[in-house]
Enzyme design. Sequence first.
Site, PDB file in Angstrom:
ATOM      1  CG  ASP A 260      47.698  38.951  17.664  1.00  0.00           C
ATOM      2  OD1 ASP A 260      48.156  39.993  17.170  1.00  0.00           O
ATOM      3  OD2 ASP A 260      48.131  37.814  17.396  1.00  0.00           O
ATOM      4  CG  ASP A 262      49.088  38.110  11.315  1.00  0.00           C
ATOM      5  OD1 ASP A 262      48.203  37.842  10.499  1.00  0.00           O
ATOM      6  OD2 ASP A 262      49.775  39.147  11.259  1.00  0.00           O
TER       7      ASP A 262
END
Length: 641
Positions: A260, A262
Amino acid sequence: MTQSFGPCTVAILAGGMGTRLKVRTGSLPKPMAPIHGRPVLQHQIELCRRHGFTRIALLVHYEHETIRAHFGDGSAFGVELHYCVEGEARGTAGALVDALDTMDRRFLVLYGDTYADVDLTALWRHHIGAEAAATLLLHPNDHPHDSDLVEVDDEGRVLAVHAYPHPEGAAYRNLVNAALYVMERSLLPDVIPLDRKSDLAKHTFPAMLDKGLRLLAHITPEYIKDMGTPERLDKVERDITVGLPERLSGRQPRTAVFLDRDGTLNVEVHHLSRPNQLQLIPGAGDAVRMLNRAGVLAVGVTNQPVVARGDVTLAELARIHATLDHQLGASKAYLDRMYVCPHHPDRGFPGEVPALKIDCDCRKPRTGMIDRAIRELGIGRGQSWMVGDTTGDLLAGQRAGLRTVLVRTGHAGLDGKYPIDADYVMPDLSAAVHWILEGHPALSHQLLPVSAAAATARLVLIAGPARAGKSSAARVLAEQLRDARTAVHVLSLDGWLRPAAQRAEGGGVLQRYDLDAFKATLMPVLASSARHVIQVPSYARKSREVLPGRPVSIGPQDLLIVEGVPALMDDALNALADVRVFLDLPDDERRARLTADYVWRGENDTDLQHRLDSRERDELPAVRASANEATHHLSSTTRLS
């Protein structure tokens, strides 16, 4: 001068002097620099032969007699070699244009100072299918700051070549010209000057773009490295020794860690919309570099609804990701690919993009991005991982058939959107990568005797000091046994911790757990030949709360793995378990993990030290004494903090 042979389907630029390598190679020309006992040029010729390219033109200059003496006409190597001797060095483009009448109408170009393990057939087919004027093999590398970087659109068409040195403050995507091309002979005379030295990367390709010719990018994670300095030569030899080119080759499914963005790679910023808002989480660059050096693909998968909301255009998002590449490059790290979902299903935002307001299959927790990466990059699901900071990341990873790791950065799994537990929980990306590359394989190996002993067991107990890795060990053991057992269930004793107000420091470890309540739940299950559904509570470490139970259906043949600090401190439990494991770790690592955990929970320095000192006195001696009850003793040595 150039002799007329042909037609050749490969041109190898082999005229380099190897000035920077002279401390190793003396007067040898650069293409004769040995890699594991064979000239790099021989490795290239063998690569071409393996893919059916057997008519090869060697474009030679410095000490060309040495090259001819070694390779002859190529018959000893299964190829036909033609020598094009350049009288005066005129650059890579000049050497090539002098040899054009030797070449077929379409041909490969290799540089004689690179070691490559690349599927040349796939590159060739990609070029033909796109009807391009030239196709450039591109890849990310660990030194983009001093490399020629190529700008590419979403369809894989080359837009620009940004030659090194780059303007100060510039940030480009990490797509490096790897010096391996397919070219069309008829188009080259018009873009290569005859009256001066010129370079393919710096001059020819920009000239082709200026004329509106179609240049195609072939982006690949395969291994191709320049070995033109002693340091780079050593690195290539080390990489071959440890099997890096083989792992990246695609001949077997590749291993990947899906990341991922952020909150996992970079600091969480609500609706990040500008490049200057992006800041890597400390240690993230080094963690990605570890994956790169291990031959494990680092693949970004990120939901970016800011595009659908109209907060960011796709071009602006590309600049944000160029900044991400630039910051990773400062750590000599790179992402092999970044996949983006720009959609959002909800409407009603000012300035939103209607075409992107859809219920797509790529937005996590759906698996579209992961599935696409697996297809395009030849990734094996069962050996790969998803690392993220939200329950959506975990659910996407689980649905895609990946192992999952939750990091306690960003949202730290506290978003509460989906009822899912991670396979493993780590403090941050650095710890997650250490676990994936070192901890998980090492613990898997240590647990093999435990797995064999537990093959017919009903109950396994795993104990040890706080933060020793008991829950991870239980999960690894469950992985090993799932194929051999009807079902495997991991029960954490932390779900039976007493309320925080009843867990005063100094009261001893057993005072903190309600083992009687746990046994009241467990004993009927173990004594019964019928299926039972029990409520298994969970422990929220951040808030120190025990959360309501979730139903778990346990059959009479299922294996139960119970893990927790006091798992070996109850006589009744010990009597029921044929397999009892004690997991310990060095004190310095144990204290480092405890400290990191308390800091994450928000403890101030005074309370933190009080807790550490208290656990040293009232928990550690009693827990380590319970090791006497163990049938197996393991040591956790991997650094996770």
